[in-house]
Each structure stands twice: as structure tokens, then as C-alpha cells.
Design a protein around this motif. Structure first.
Motif, mmCIF file in Angstrom:
data_model
loop_
_atom_site.group_PDB
_atom_site.id
_atom_site.type_symbol
_atom_site.label_atom_id
_atom_site.label_comp_id
_atom_site.label_asym_id
_atom_site.label_seq_id
_atom_site.Cartn_x
_atom_site.Cartn_y
_atom_site.Cartn_z
ATOM 1 N N LYS A 1 0.861 -1.202 0.000
ATOM 2 C CA LYS A 1 0.000 0.000 0.000
ATOM 3 C C LYS A 1 0.886 1.238 0.000
ATOM 4 C CE LYS A 1 -3.870 -2.112 2.438
ATOM 5 N NZ LYS A 1 -3.349 -3.475 2.526
ATOM 6 N N PHE B 1 -3.404 4.076 -1.363
ATOM 7 C CA PHE B 1 -3.678 3.237 -2.534
ATOM 8 C C PHE B 1 -3.208 1.808 -2.245
ATOM 9 C CE2 PHE B 1 -3.112 7.509 -4.241
ATOM 10 C CZ PHE B 1 -4.172 7.629 -5.123
ATOM 11 N N LEU C 1 -4.817 -1.501 -7.578
ATOM 12 C CA LEU C 1 -4.838 -0.189 -8.240
ATOM 13 C C LEU C 1 -4.697 -0.333 -9.759
ATOM 14 C CD1 LEU C 1 -4.786 2.916 -7.780
ATOM 15 C CD2 LEU C 1 -2.294 2.746 -7.637
ATOM 16 N N SER D 1 0.273 0.193 -11.850
ATOM 17 C CA SER D 1 0.260 0.656 -10.455
ATOM 18 C C SER D 1 1.694 0.876 -9.960
ATOM 19 C CB SER D 1 -0.453 -0.353 -9.557
ATOM 20 O OG SER D 1 0.177 -1.608 -9.632
ATOM 21 N N TRP E 1 -1.556 9.536 -14.237
ATOM 22 C CA TRP E 1 -2.118 8.407 -15.004
ATOM 23 C C TRP E 1 -2.000 8.649 -16.510
ATOM 24 C CZ3 TRP E 1 -2.143 4.169 -12.685
ATOM 25 C CH2 TRP E 1 -2.604 4.004 -11.362
#
Lengths: 609, 259
Positions: free
Chosen positions: B122, B130, B135, B202, B239
Motif C-alpha cells: 500500500k 492506494f 490499483l 500501479s 495516469w
């Protein structure tokens, strides 16, 4: 008297079988775990029980004994237990197969060899049990909360495990001590069935122990806080359970073969006459055959396990292959390569037993070239160790040519070639003493050459195009047709050879025992490499949990929660390997002592008649 | 009948090993222009010698041919002078090698740097937590659902890249940006099949958002110069730039499902 004994033994046997099959219904909760039942059949009676979350420990919760490093003690004892456990689970597998071969060919040599193999493992059985007991003591002493937590979740399977151990021991003793009694006709079938039962109980034992281990890596049946749902089967059937089961089962056979191979080499080198040399040479050859036959599919089982770890957790996958443990994988690659090289060398030396080997000797250098080149690719690291001058010259840590050899598509291609050419060595060995008499020899050989050529091209295309120019889904998936290509080549070549050499002429009787002593050291190297390899990779498998007892739910707060340096870990494993090898030599020595008799003339009082 | 003269086995061994050694250097250092690291060459040569020894010793005849000259050197009284010379030279060479290996130098010690540090399970960024195991890139779905929108997102990601990343990672994404030469370790080459092509999105998100200081403690000390991009880029921009990295290089992020 004999009839009475028979009844007792049959009674014990019946009880053992009964216990084995009725175990799931005797032990509460185990019906879900052992019967492979529908996952929805959660034990209703445990629904009412509430479970505690995983404990949050402090350093004070880990008992200490002055001067004892608890982590190292548990580490070494667990490893020794696993080595012996692997050995004693493997031996009955191939003893069963060899006994069956002996039964179908009616060649008593196989039966004798199977008996000798199981005889070696008997002492190892007690050592396995002693070390298992020691491990439990160590865990209860040094990690009581962890053991308690696991025992809460796995209480049924732990109890079943203990009972199964009795079953296995009972079957083993009847199997071993009844070997010469249960001979011929129906009795032999009973004996073989006992062998099957022994293997079934052994495998079940391993599967149960694997469940506890894999639960610590990929916990299931618990929530994020570690609260157990009560579903034992879910905890057992966790994400990594089956990949480990498959990998360990195959690896055990290869390992067991290598250890009995070392035993045969030990006996060969200490043999006093030609007959003994011939016998132990033959035994060593068969042991090596078993080890190599199991070694061939092992890289694929290992790849499957690692790929599943990556699927389970990106963090685990990268820690394994690209992170702190990556360099142990390089050592692993080197050791696996050493296994292949020593296995090939043993086969080549063994060709000296045949008068017809000289026909194939010139080809060995080409096989050696492919083996060495594949091996070099196999262990080329992705991250290179560079001096500053080299870094400067390359303009960074990335090597344009060697870098791509560091990732799995290159490794998979290389290992498939290693396997194929090891198989080729074996084919030449088998052919060395035979002259085919069928009229289609040239055509048969041509088909085999074409098969190898087409297969190798296919392996290259799969490894390069799919390995480097598609996404990871195809990249990983391409390893399956690569493996299948290798397996198809092996299967078809074996079939062609079987027909081609049917009714073949023998060049001359094989001269068992006519092998150089250095070939026996190749067998030793095989056993030592396997042992070291299992220790190192076992550490990696366990170490990827890092500072967790149970990944992400039960934190390790002992002073040893950190991941040790690679050198330190390698040293611990090396020391454990030396201890194990010393114990194995002790087992081998015992087997020689048991057959020796001293005449104590004048020591005992004369008995009057 | 003329007997074919053969090079003695021992000389063959020396010639093959020397040939392979110089072959490696010639191929990598001269022809390909990418030198072969000494550490790797040592490992390679160890196993090349093993392979050659395997071939030369698997028959008794060949083993004798290889070993006899060595035995003769040790045992044959007529080779006394040669023996003495060899017995002086060999330990001397070993001594020189040991001395030069242990001699302190100003060379910095080599580093066992891992290219892919292991991610945490995480992470914290943009004020949120996240879970890296689950993710996903929220824009990846548009690749199939709405290709036009996807192209637009990639273009926006390209803008982010040119503004922030190309100085180090290069306008061809090959790790050779204008500042790259001043950095050690050098910036990652995204074109390399061993980098982003091996990783899930991720992972890239974690690396961009937390940068060098966000690298795991397990393998410290890290010396990466990667900035903490969550201080400069929004979550959306991060992203989008990830979409661009994969799109430009033609790689696909690591995934487990077929398209």
C-alpha cells in the motif's frame, strides 16, 4: 507362530488403512479440508465460535534464551527437517515405480534395488521425525504467538497431520520389514499396494504442511485483521498451495534421486570388488536417471510457482526476481546449470561402459557447446555488477545486448535448450551399445533431426518474438508452447527410438563398473547442488514475506524482523547444507555398519548342549 | 600411412579458453561497442573452462592425453629445470594477483543496484492510501471503449512528459535526456523491454508519485534523483503520462488477462 504374526500384521495394516480413509470423518472440521468438498460447505458447528484477530506483538512477546539466535535456530532446524522430509517422501515414490518395473519385467535386480533404496530411507525417516519434533519445540519456545495463531486456524489439519504420521509409519514398517515376506503372486500385489498407500499418506502429509507454509505467504480464510472465518478448507486452499504442491512433489523426486545417487557413488568408491562396483554403478545410473527425469520438468514447475506469486502480489514477484532476492536467483541459475552439466558429464562418462560409444563420442563437444552457451544465457543477470569505469563506458547500468538476456524469455529459451540437449545426451547413451536392425534407420534418424531442428526454431521464435515484442500476457503464455515443444520432441524421439531399436543387436554386454571415479563425483555434486539450491530457494520463498509472519496481516515484531543480507543468508544455508551432508554421510555409514559382523571369538560363554 | 598430427590436448585447452576469452572481448568491446563487464566475464569463463574440461575428460584416453604432460612435469626427472621454473612462476603469479586484488585503490566499490525495487503493498500519495495490488489506471479502459478519447488522453500525457520528464528520460524515452549524463544511476530507458514492459501500471504510478525518496527502506540507500512528482503533477496527470509511456514505446503494461 508365523500365521499369528501374519494376522497381527494384517490387522495393523487394516487399522492403518481404516484410519487413513476414515480420518476426515473422525477429526472434526477435517471433512472440509480433506474431502476437497464444495467450498460452500463451511463447518456449521464452528460458526458460533469467534476468532481473535492476528495478535499485535512487541519485542517482549518473543521469548529468548541467552546466547541462542532464535531465527537462525528455527531456520536451520526447519531446513534440515524439510531436506530429510523431501528425501523420505521421494524415495517411496520411485521405490514404488522400480518395484512395479521389477514386477512387470520379472527382473529381480529391480526389486533388490528398490529394497536397498527404501533401506537407506529408513534411518532418514526417524531423523525427519526427530527434526520435526525439534522444529515444533523451537516454534513453541521462540514464536509461541505465531504458533498459537496458526494452530487456531489449522487445529484440525495439525491433528490430522499427527495421526497421519502414525499411519505412514505403520505402512512404512510393514512395507519395509515385509519386503521379503510379501514376495510372489498375490502377496507381491499386496506389497505394491502398501507402497501406493505409503505414497498417498506421504503426499497428504506434505500437502497439509504446505498449506500452513503457503497460508503464511498468501493467507486465505481470514479478513484483513487476520480474523479467521472458520473455513479450514479456504485457509488450506490458499492461492499458492497448489503451485507449491506441484513444485515440491516434482522437486522431491529429483532430490531423492540425487541423494540415493550420492549413496550409490559412496558405495561405488568404497567397493572392494568388481561385483560391488558393477552393482553400485548400476544403482547410481538408475538414481541419476530418476533425478534427471524429474529435473527436466522442474524449471517449468518453478516458473509456474513464481508466476503465480507474481499474480498474487506484484510486491512479492518483484522482490523475488527484480528486488533484493534477485541475486539469489542468479546463484540458483548457476546451481541449476551445474546440475545439468554434472548430469550430462555423468552420462558421457557412463558411455565408457559400452564398446559402441566411440561412434557417439565426437558429438559430445557440440552438445557441450549448446549446454554451456544456454547456461551462460540462463544465469546472465538483468542488473549487472559494474565498476565505475564500466558504468561510464556503457553510459549507465543498462547493457544493450546483455540486458535483454536478463529477463525470462531468454531464460526460458535457454532452459528448454538445456533440457533438449540433456535429453540428446541420454539418447546417445541409450544408443551407444545398440545397433538398429530395421531397414528404415536412416529415415528414422532424418525424422528425428528434422524434429529437433523444427522444434528448436519454434522455441527460438516463441522466445524472441513473443518474449520481446508482445505484452506480458503473451510473453508469459509463450512459455507453455515452448515447454510443449520440448516435451513433444522428447516424446516422439523416445517413440521413434523404441521402434527403431526394437530387436536391435547389442554391440557387447554393458560393462557395469567400468566408469571413472570422477563420474561418481558428478553424482556427489548433483546431491550437494540440489541441497544447497533447495536451501537457498527455500529461504527466498520464506523471506519474501519480509517483516510479516503472515503476509500483510500478522506483523513480525521480533528483533529479527529485518531481511538479512544476502551473504549472511547464504552463509546460514551453507552451514545448514554442511550439517545436512554430515547427517546424510552418517546415514550412509550406518547402512555399511549394519551389514558388518565381527567375530567375537572367546568373548561369549560356551553354551552347553 | 601418414599419421595426422594433432595439437596436444593441453595446448588445445589453453587455445580454446584463450580464444573464447578474447572472442568475448572482441565481440563486445570492439565490434558491438558495449563492453562486457569483468564480473560477468569471470563467471562466463569459469563455466566455459568447466565445459571444455568436461569434453576433454569424459573418456579415459582423452583424460590421459590431457593429464600426462602435467604428470610428467611433476614426476619426470628430465623435466627438472622446467618444473622448477613453473613452480616458481605459478605461485608468483598467484601472489601478484592476490596483491593487486587486495591493493587499496581510489575506485569506488561496485554497487548491487536493483533496477526494479519492490513496491509496498500500500502507498500514500495525493492525501490518499492506494492498494497497489488492486490499483488500476482509470483511463486504460478507454483504449477499447472510446479510442478517440484515449488518443486525447495519451496526447495530454505526452504534454506532461515533454514538460516534466524528457529532460532526464529523453525525447525518445530512451533514458538519454539532456541531463542524463550528469546522473548516476542514469534515468530509466523506457524503450528497454526489461523496464516498463515488465511492470504493472500501479508500479509506475508508485514510482512517479513518490519518486526517489519513496523507494523502499529494505534496499537502502537509494541514490535515485527522481523527484516526488505528486508535488508537481495531479493524480490525473500521472495516469495520463503513464498512458503516454506505454503508447509511445509500444509496450503494454503487465497484466494477467488476455485482451
Amino acid at each position: 507362530m508365523q500365521k499369528r504374526n501374519s494376522r497381527i500384521i494384517m490387522g495393523a495394516l487394516f487399522t492403518a488403512v481404516f484410519a487413513l480413509f476414515l480420518l476426515p470423518s473422525i477429526v472434526p472440521g477435517l471433512d472440509a479440508s480433506l474431502a476437497f468438498a464444495d467450498e460452500t460447505t463451511v463447518n456449521l458447528d464452528v460458526d458460533a465460535v469467534t476468532y481473535d484477530p492476528a495478535p499485535k506483538l512487541t519485542e517482549a512477546d518473543y521469548p529468548k534464551i541467552s546466547g541462542v539466535n532464535s531465527r537462525v535456530v528455527v531456520w536451520i532446524v526447519a531446513q534440515l527437517h524439510l531436506w530429510f522430509g523431501a528425501f523420505v517422501l521421494a524415495v517411496p515414490i520411485f521405490v514404488f515405480i522400480i518395484e512395479a518395473i521389477g514386477m512387470s519385467t520379472r527382473d529381480q535386480r529391480y526389486d533388490n534395488m528398490a529394497y536397498e533404496f527404501i533401506k537407506i530411507s529408513i534411518t532418514a525417516f526417524s531423523l525427519t521425525a526427530i527434526l520435526g519434533g525439534l522444529l515444533v519445540f523451537c516454534l513453541v519456545l521462540f514464536y509461541p504467538d505465531l504458533f498459537n495463531y496458526l494452530a487456531t486456524i489449522f487445529k484440525e489439519s495439525m491433528f490430522a497431520y499427527a495421526l497421519l504420521f502414525f499411519v505412514e509409519s505403520a505402512v512404512l514398517y510393514v512395507y519395509y520389514y515385509g519386503w521379503h515376506w510379501l514376495q510372489g503372486g498375490f502377496k507381491k500385489w499386496v506389497h505394491l499396494t502398501l507402497g501406493l498407500l505409503l505414497n498417498a499418506s506421504g503426499a497428504l502429509l506434505m500437502f497439509l504442511a504446505n498449506a500452513w507454509t503457503t497460508f503464511m505467504m498468501s493467507p486465505a480464510g481470514v479478513d484483513a485483521a487476520g480474523v479467521f472465518s472458520g473455513d479450514t478448507w479456504a485457509a488450506i486452499h490458499n492461492f499458492l498451495w497448489n503451485p507449491i504442491n506441484i513444485h515440491r512433489m516434482i522437486a522431491n523426486v529429483a532430490y531423492g534421486g540425487s541423494i540415493v545417487g550420492a549413496y550409490a557413488a559412496f558405495k561405488f568408491l568404497s567397493a572392494r570388488n568388481k561385483e560391488q562396483r558393477a552393482h553400485y554403478d548400476w544403482m547410481g545410473y538408475n538414481a541419476n536417471f530418476i533425478a534427471i527425469a524429474a529435473l527436466l520438468p522442474l524449471p517449468f514447475a518453478g516458473y509456474y510457482l513464481t508466476a503465480e506469486m507474481y499474480v498474487y502480489s506484484q510486491q512479492m514477484g518483484i522482490t523475488l526476481m527484480g528486488g533484493v532476492f534477485a541475486w539469489i536467483f542468479i546463484i540458483q541459475a548457476v546451481l541449476i546449470g551445474a546440475l545439468f552439466l554434472s548430469a550430462n558429464y555423468y552420462l558421457w562418462c557412463g558411455m565408457g561402459r559400452s564398446e559402441g560409444a566411440h561412434r557417439y563420442n565426437p558429438y559430445m563437444k557440440y552438445i557441450a557447446v549448446v549446454l554451456v552457451v544456454s547456461f551462460l544465457v540462463w544465469f546472465t543477470p538483468h542488473t549487472l555488477v559494474l565498476t565505475n569505469a564500466e558504468l561510464k563506458s556503457l553510459g549507465g547500468p543498462y547493457h544493450a545486448i546483455l540486458g535483454p538476456l536478463g529477463i525470462m524469455p531468454a531464460k526460458n529459451t535457454a532452459v528448454n535448450l538445456l533440457i533438449l540437449f540433456t535429453f540428446l545426451s541420454f539418447m546417445f547413451y541409450r544408443r551407444a551399445n545398440k545397433i538398429a536392425t530395421v531397414p528404415w534407420v536412416a529415415k528414422g534418424n532424418a525424422v528425428q533431426v528434422a524434429l529437433f531442428t523444427a522444434g528448436i526454431i519454434n522455441i527460438f521464435i516463441l522466445g524472441t518474438y513473443y518474449g520481446y515484442y508482445t505484452n506480458t500476457v503473451y510473453k508469459i503464455a509463450a512459455s507453455i508452447p515452448q515447454v510443449l515443444t520440448t516435451l513433444v520432441i522428447i516424446a516422439i524421439s523416445v517413440a521413434i527410438d523404441a521402434f527403431m531399436y526394437k530387436g536391435s543387436k547389442e554391440v557387447a554386454p554393458l560393462r557395469w563398473g567400468r566408469v571413472p571415479p570422477r563420474s561418481q563425483y558428478a553424482l556427489f555434486l548433483l546431491a550437494v547442488s540440489f541441497t544447497w539450491l533447495m536451501g537457498l530457494m527455500g529461504y527466498v520463498r520464506s523471506g519474501i514475506r519480509q517483516h510479516w509472519h503472515v503476509t500483510n496481516i500478522f506483523r513480525d515484531n521480533s528483533p529479527d524482523a529485518y531481511t538479512p543480507g544476502l551473504g549472511y543468508a547464504a552463509n546460514v544455508i551453507s552451514i545448514a547444507t554442511i550439517i545436512f551432508m554430515a547427517m546424510v554421510i552418517f546415514v550412509f555409514w550406518l547402512s555399511t555398519v549394519s551389514s558388518q559382523k565381527s567375530q567375537a571369538t572367546g568373548y561369549w560363554k560356551e553354551q552347553g548342549t | 600411412m601418414i599419421k595426422k598430427r594433432r595439437i596436444p590436448r593441453l595446448l588445445q585447452l589453453v587455445l580454446i579458453v584463450a580464444g573464447v576469452y578474447f572472442g568475448f572481448i572482441l565481440t563486445f568491446d570492439v565490434i558491438l561497442g558495449q563492453l562486457i563487464p569483468k564480473s560477468l566475464l569471470t563467471m562466463y569463463m569459469f563455466f566455459v573452462i568447466t565445459g571444455v574440461l568436461m569434453v576433454f575428460t569424459f573418456t579415459e584416453e582423452s583424460t590421459r592425453e590431457l593429464i600426462d604432460p602435467i604428470k610428467a612435469l611433476v614426476e619426470d626427472p628430465s623435466k627438472k629445470v622446467l618444473r622448477n621454473i613453473v613452480f616458481v612462476i605459478v605461485p608468483l603469479l598467484a601472489g601478484i594477483y592476490t596483491y593487486s586484488s587486495l591493493l587499496p585503490s581510489f575506485e569506488a566499490p561496485v554497487e548491487l543496484r536493483t533496477i526494479h525495487p519492490a513496491p509496498p503493498s500500500k502507498m500514500k500519495a495525493y492525501g490518499k492510501r492506494f492498494d497497489l495490488a488492486t490499483l488500476e489506471n482509470p483511463y486504460r479502459k478507454y483504449e477499447k471503449e472510446d479510442p478517440d478519447k484515449f488518443r486525447e488522453l495519451v496526447r495530454e500525457g505526452g504534454d506532461v512528459y515533454i514538460k516534466g520528464c524528457q529532460y532526464c528520460h529523453g525525447d525518445k524515452l530512451d533514458g538519454k535526456g539532456p541531463y542524463a549524463a550528469g546522473l548516476n544511476p542514469t534515468p530509466l530507458n523506457f524503450q528497454d523491454v526489461g523496464t516498463i514492459a515488465q511492470l504493472q501500471e500501479s508500479y509506475i504510478f508508485w514510482r512517479i508519485a513518490t519518486g526517489g525518496p519513496g523507494l523502499p527502506a529494505e534496499a537502502a540507500p537509494w541514490i535515485s534523483s527522481m523527484p516526488i512528482w505528486e508535488d508537481f503533477l495531479s493524480e490525473d496527470e500521472t495516469w495520463k503520462v503513464i498512458l503516454f509511456l506505454y503508447d509511445y514505446t509500444g509496450h503494454q503494461p503487465r497484466s494477467w488477462e488476455h485482451e
